[in-house]
Design an enzyme around this catalytic site. Structure first.
Site, PDB file in Angstrom:
ATOM      1  N   CYS A 114      49.817  29.065  47.878  1.00  0.00           N
ATOM      2  CA  CYS A 114      49.124  29.683  49.437  1.00  0.00           C
ATOM      3  C   CYS A 114      49.161  31.250  49.409  1.00  0.00           C
ATOM      4  O   CYS A 114      50.101  31.712  48.036  1.00  0.00           O
ATOM      5  CB  CYS A 114      47.887  28.870  50.244  1.00  0.00           C
ATOM      6  SG  CYS A 114      49.633  28.720  51.294  1.00  0.00           S
ATOM      7  N   HIS A 115      48.651  32.509  50.301  1.00  0.00           N
ATOM      8  CA  HIS A 115      49.181  33.601  50.699  1.00  0.00           C
ATOM      9  C   HIS A 115      50.541  33.527  50.917  1.00  0.00           C
ATOM     10  O   HIS A 115      51.318  33.681  50.596  1.00  0.00           O
ATOM     11  CB  HIS A 115      48.326  33.569  51.667  1.00  0.00           C
ATOM     12  CG  HIS A 115      49.015  35.305  51.080  1.00  0.00           C
ATOM     13  ND1 HIS A 115      48.766  35.741  50.712  1.00  0.00           N
ATOM     14  CD2 HIS A 115      48.837  36.084  51.972  1.00  0.00           C
ATOM     15  CE1 HIS A 115      48.690  37.212  51.156  1.00  0.00           C
ATOM     16  NE2 HIS A 115      49.623  37.572  52.483  1.00  0.00           N
ATOM     17  N   ALA A 116      51.109  32.561  52.281  1.00  0.00           N
ATOM     18  CA  ALA A 116      52.603  32.359  52.640  1.00  0.00           C
ATOM     19  C   ALA A 116      53.401  31.126  52.362  1.00  0.00           C
ATOM     20  O   ALA A 116      53.969  31.379  52.786  1.00  0.00           O
ATOM     21  CB  ALA A 116      52.397  32.719  54.341  1.00  0.00           C
ATOM     22  N   GLY A 117      52.839  30.556  51.541  1.00  0.00           N
ATOM     23  CA  GLY A 117      53.266  29.250  51.807  1.00  0.00           C
ATOM     24  C   GLY A 117      54.163  28.175  52.366  1.00  0.00           C
ATOM     25  O   GLY A 117      54.920  27.161  52.384  1.00  0.00           O
ATOM     26  N   VAL A 118      53.549  28.217  54.233  1.00  0.00           N
ATOM     27  CA  VAL A 118      53.790  27.710  54.915  1.00  0.00           C
ATOM     28  C   VAL A 118      52.608  25.993  55.224  1.00  0.00           C
ATOM     29  O   VAL A 118      52.798  26.253  56.367  1.00  0.00           O
ATOM     30  CB  VAL A 118      53.948  28.739  56.024  1.00  0.00           C
ATOM     31  CG1 VAL A 118      54.862  29.661  55.731  1.00  0.00           C
ATOM     32  CG2 VAL A 118      53.068  29.044  56.503  1.00  0.00           C
ATOM     33  N   SER A 119      51.458  26.590  55.390  1.00  0.00           N
ATOM     34  CA  SER A 119      50.134  25.891  55.605  1.00  0.00           C
ATOM     35  C   SER A 119      49.493  25.486  54.571  1.00  0.00           C
ATOM     36  O   SER A 119      49.279  23.888  54.119  1.00  0.00           O
ATOM     37  CB  SER A 119      49.329  26.318  56.482  1.00  0.00           C
ATOM     38  OG  SER A 119      48.498  25.608  57.188  1.00  0.00           O
ATOM     39  N   ARG A 120      48.861  25.961  53.326  1.00  0.00           N
ATOM     40  CA  ARG A 120      46.905  25.502  52.909  1.00  0.00           C
ATOM     41  C   ARG A 120      48.554  24.348  51.850  1.00  0.00           C
ATOM     42  O   ARG A 120      48.355  22.870  51.461  1.00  0.00           O
ATOM     43  CB  ARG A 120      46.339  26.207  52.163  1.00  0.00           C
ATOM     44  CG  ARG A 120      45.793  26.620  53.407  1.00  0.00           C
ATOM     45  CD  ARG A 120      44.605  28.131  52.910  1.00  0.00           C
ATOM     46  NE  ARG A 120      45.823  29.686  53.305  1.00  0.00           N
ATOM     47  CZ  ARG A 120      45.424  30.276  52.671  1.00  0.00           C
ATOM     48  NH1 ARG A 120      44.224  31.147  52.444  1.00  0.00           N
ATOM     49  NH2 ARG A 120      46.200  31.988  52.829  1.00  0.00           N
TER      50      ARG A 120
END
Length: 339
Positions: A114-120
């Site tokens: 995803c964008h940050a790699g921590v949630s989605r």
């Protein structure tokens, strides 16, 4: 990005060999051939190829590879999703899990980002390992945080993954869990409900000529008109009784159950086709029998509290003392017989 070192005092140094994770832009390997990362992992498609990653699943607001981008042989899937609790990720999980599974079965290395790699992206990878290893949400989360300590799915995705687990690691649209989830999502999107999707409504039982085997119908006690089937009942765990009325719970409930609620005085059901004209454009009101206009119950898109104390959102409430339960048994000639 790893670069070859220049000469030093006339001696050339050979560039170190890049690992898949470093070449892929700080992606971490969760399982052999399964990587998790953020936007940096796809900034340079050439790095993916060097790392042997030939399948990319993007869970973001924009695709990682516009038309014509990437490299030959790259397989990609884009799932549009914002990192917000109200985002519907659950409806995409089967497709995401299938994409990852298919790519790995073909010997491809897969990157989910995803964008940050921590949630989605974490939520999608969790769904995959939950299904393939038959893990609980908590166990899968522990595994992900072991390899990526900063992993943190938002509370909406956490709830959706728990529903995914409760449905047996697949999105079962006939499940009471999914029906309640879908109703809540419609309520969030449509403060003024003038146009409801048809798939939201259960089929009016009077439009089906033949009953299903061992089917249970609920009829108006006054005029005997068929109103809904047992499969339309949305179960819930019992609340704590009168003490639960001290405050109203409006947060999404993760305590759905398919069991019965003995102390409840009402059925909470999915909308049925005969209700459609009543529900459009209003947030609450009475539910009347479509044949004799007898009062059956009420509805409220913001929710109602059951007699057991559990808060249900949205609520389509039918009082048990206004309907009769009729079990239909199959007989010869494809007819049905009331028990």
């Amino acid at each position: 990005m790893l670069e070859a070192q220049g000469s030093n005092h006339g001696c050339e140094r050979q560039a170190p060999t890049a690992s898949p994770a470093s070449s892929a832009g700080h992606a971490v390997e969760v399982r052999p051939g399964l990587y998790l990362g953020g936007a940096a992992a796809v900034a340079e498609p050439g790095h993916l190829r060097e790392a042997g990653i030939t399948a990319v699943l993007t869970v973001d607001s924009e695709p990682a590879f516009p038309a014509g981008a990437g490299f030959e042989g790259l397989r990609s899937l884009f799932v549009p999703a914002l990192d917000k609790p109200e985002t519907d990720l659950l409806s995409h999980l089967d497709r995401c899990v299938a994409f990852i599974g298919q790519a790995r079965s073909e010997g491809r290395a897969v990157l989910v980002h995803c964008h940050a790699g921590v949630s989605r992206s974490v939520a999608v990878v969790m769904a995959f390992i939950m299904k393939t290893d038959q893990l609980t949400f908590e166990k899968a989360y522990d595994i992900l945080r072991t390899v990526k300590p900063e992993a943190k799915v938002n509370e909406g995705f956490e709830w959706q993954l728990k529903l995914y687990e409760a449905m047996g690691y697949e999105v079962d649209t006939s499940s009471a869990f999914y029906k309640q989830y879908r109703l809540q999502k419609v309520t969030e999107k449509c403060p003024k409900l003038w146009n409801l999707p048809q798939e939201l409504f259960a089929v009016d039982p009077t439009t089906i000529s033949q009953g299903l085997k061992d089917d249970i119908l609920y009829k108006c006690r006054k005029c005997r008109r068929s109103l809904f089937r047992h499969s339309s009942i949305l179960g819930h765990s019992e609340g704590s009784g009168p003490i639960a009325f001290a405050h109203k719970r409006t947060a999404p409930s993760s305590v759905l159950t398919t069991g019965s609620q003995a102390q409840c005085t009402s059925y909470f059901i999915e909308p049925v086709q005969w209700m459609e004209s009543t529900l459009l454009g209003v947030m609450d009101g009475q539910l009347l029998c479509p044949k004799c206009s007898a009062k059956l119950g009420s509805f409220n898109w913001y929710g109602e509290q059951c007699s057991c104390g559990r808060w249900i959102t949205p609520a389509f409430q039918i009082h048990k003392n206004r309907v009769d339960e009729m079990k239909m048994l199959p007989v010869l000639g494809s007819q049905t017989k009331k028990l």
